[in-house]
Design a protein around this motif. Structure first.
Motif, PDB file in Angstrom:
ATOM      1  N   ALA A 109       4.169   2.422  35.486  1.00 47.15           N
ATOM      2  CA  ALA A 109       3.839   1.346  36.431  1.00 47.15           C
ATOM      3  C   ALA A 109       5.103   0.772  37.051  1.00 47.15           C
ATOM      4  O   ALA A 109       5.157   0.517  38.270  1.00 47.15           O
ATOM      5  N   ASN A 110       6.122   0.581  36.238  1.00 48.91           N
ATOM      6  CA  ASN A 110       7.395   0.063  36.747  1.00 48.91           C
ATOM      7  C   ASN A 110       8.033   1.055  37.714  1.00 48.91           C
ATOM      8  O   ASN A 110       8.578   0.659  38.757  1.00 48.91           O
ATOM      9  N   HIS A 111       7.960   2.343  37.386  1.00 48.64           N
ATOM     10  CA  HIS A 111       8.511   3.369  38.283  1.00 48.64           C
ATOM     11  C   HIS A 111       7.788   3.368  39.626  1.00 48.64           C
ATOM     12  O   HIS A 111       8.403   3.552  40.679  1.00 48.64           O
ATOM     13  N   THR A 116       0.257  -2.634  35.935  1.00 47.99           N
ATOM     14  CA  THR A 116      -0.449  -1.609  35.157  1.00 47.99           C
ATOM     15  C   THR A 116      -1.927  -1.525  35.549  1.00 47.99           C
ATOM     16  O   THR A 116      -2.517  -0.442  35.542  1.00 47.99           O
ATOM     17  N   GLU A 117      -2.511  -2.651  35.911  1.00 50.79           N
ATOM     18  CA  GLU A 117      -3.927  -2.647  36.316  1.00 50.79           C
ATOM     19  C   GLU A 117      -4.137  -1.792  37.556  1.00 50.79           C
ATOM     20  O   GLU A 117      -5.140  -1.083  37.682  1.00 50.79           O
ATOM     21  N   LYS A 147       0.079  10.053  45.158  1.00 49.67           N
ATOM     22  CA  LYS A 147       1.536  10.167  45.285  1.00 49.67           C
ATOM     23  C   LYS A 147       2.271   8.959  44.707  1.00 49.67           C
ATOM     24  O   LYS A 147       3.407   9.075  44.249  1.00 49.67           O
ATOM     25  N   ALA A 148       1.620   7.811  44.743  1.00 51.71           N
ATOM     26  CA  ALA A 148       2.250   6.604  44.203  1.00 51.71           C
ATOM     27  C   ALA A 148       2.501   6.718  42.699  1.00 51.71           C
ATOM     28  O   ALA A 148       3.340   5.994  42.151  1.00 51.71           O
ATOM     29  N   LEU A 149       1.780   7.630  42.029  1.00 57.31           N
ATOM     30  CA  LEU A 149       1.893   7.763  40.577  1.00 57.31           C
ATOM     31  C   LEU A 149       2.781   8.926  40.147  1.00 57.31           C
ATOM     32  O   LEU A 149       2.939   9.158  38.943  1.00 57.31           O
ATOM     33  N   HIS A 150       3.358   9.644  41.096  1.00 57.63           N
ATOM     34  CA  HIS A 150       4.265  10.728  40.731  1.00 57.63           C
ATOM     35  C   HIS A 150       5.453  10.146  39.971  1.00 57.63           C
ATOM     36  O   HIS A 150       6.031   9.134  40.385  1.00 57.63           O
TER      37      HIS A 150
END
Length: 226
Positions: A109-111, A116-117, A147-150
């Motif tokens: 989540a920080n990356h 986190t939600e 892509k935001a979660l890569h």
């Protein structure tokens, strides 16, 4: 028809490499080719192993007559039809994203620069196609991660990741079907078995199926028989 090149891979195998970029359309063609080759019962044929953009054909060494097999394989490929989308199944996989089961949730989540939600929402609202199985028995290679979660893989892989761990590595997400070493970031865990060796098809899903991750609470997770 997908463009391809056909090569000798070893003293008992051929490999078909496809030129197109990885996609559902290419996967459907590769699986259509796999089915056609299996049905053709080529002399000495043992197994066809699909990957993202290739298909490995394994034969019995004594029956590996290269010129004949190259020609017969090419003829089959030229007639191949893509596997129909109707032959896929959707699987809903419950996942608990509680911090006690998700040691890397805050890091990812920080990356991504999001709470986190929001990470949980983005991860669980997508529909993930299964491109292939590999790495471990029953490990599903899933596409369509937001892509935001890569997130790059861990610099120091864990010596053991529990079975059922839901993780992100690079531009992919997946579930560890058995306990093993692993370098992906663990963001949750499913209470259900992804692999059952007593079934005819041990893996919970097959290529071209789709996976939906359904968030559950820690209380709900603990109600399952682990």
């Amino acid at each position: 028809m997908a463009k391809y090149s056909l090569y000798i891979n070893s003293d008992c195998s051929l490999i078909i490499e496809f030129e197109e970029e990885i996609s559902l359309e290419l996967s459907r063609f590769i699986l259509g080719a796999k089915l056609a080759i299996e049905k053709a019962s080529l002399e000495g044929f043992v197994e066809a192993v699909p990957a993202y953009n290739s298909l490995l054909l394994i034969f019995e060494p004594k029956a590996f007559q290269v010129e004949r097999l190259l020609q017969e394989t090419k003829e089959l490929l030229d007639k191949t039809k893509s596997l129909a989308p109707s032959q896929s199944t959707r699987h809903d996989i419950p996942v608990c994203y509680h911090e006690s089961l998700a040691p890397d949730l805050a890091y990812v989540a920080n990356h991504a620069g999001i709470p986190t939600e929001e990470l949980i929402k983005l991860h669980s609202q997508a529909e993930y196609p299964v491109y292939m199985l590999g790495f471990l028995p029953g490990f599903l290679y899933l596409g369509n991660l937001n892509k935001a979660l890569h997130c790059p893989r861990r610099e120091n892989p864990r010596p053991r990741v529990d079975a059922g761990s839901v993780a992100i590595g690079g531009d992919q997400t997946g579930v560890y079907p058995i306990a093993s070493p692993g370098g992906w970031h663990i963001i949750g865990k499913t209470p259900i078995s992804m692999l059952d060796s007593s079934r005819q098809n041990p893996a919970i899903a097959k290529p071209l199926d789709t996976i939906i991750f359904k968030p559950i609470s820690l209380e709900e997770f603990n109600q399952y028989d682990h």
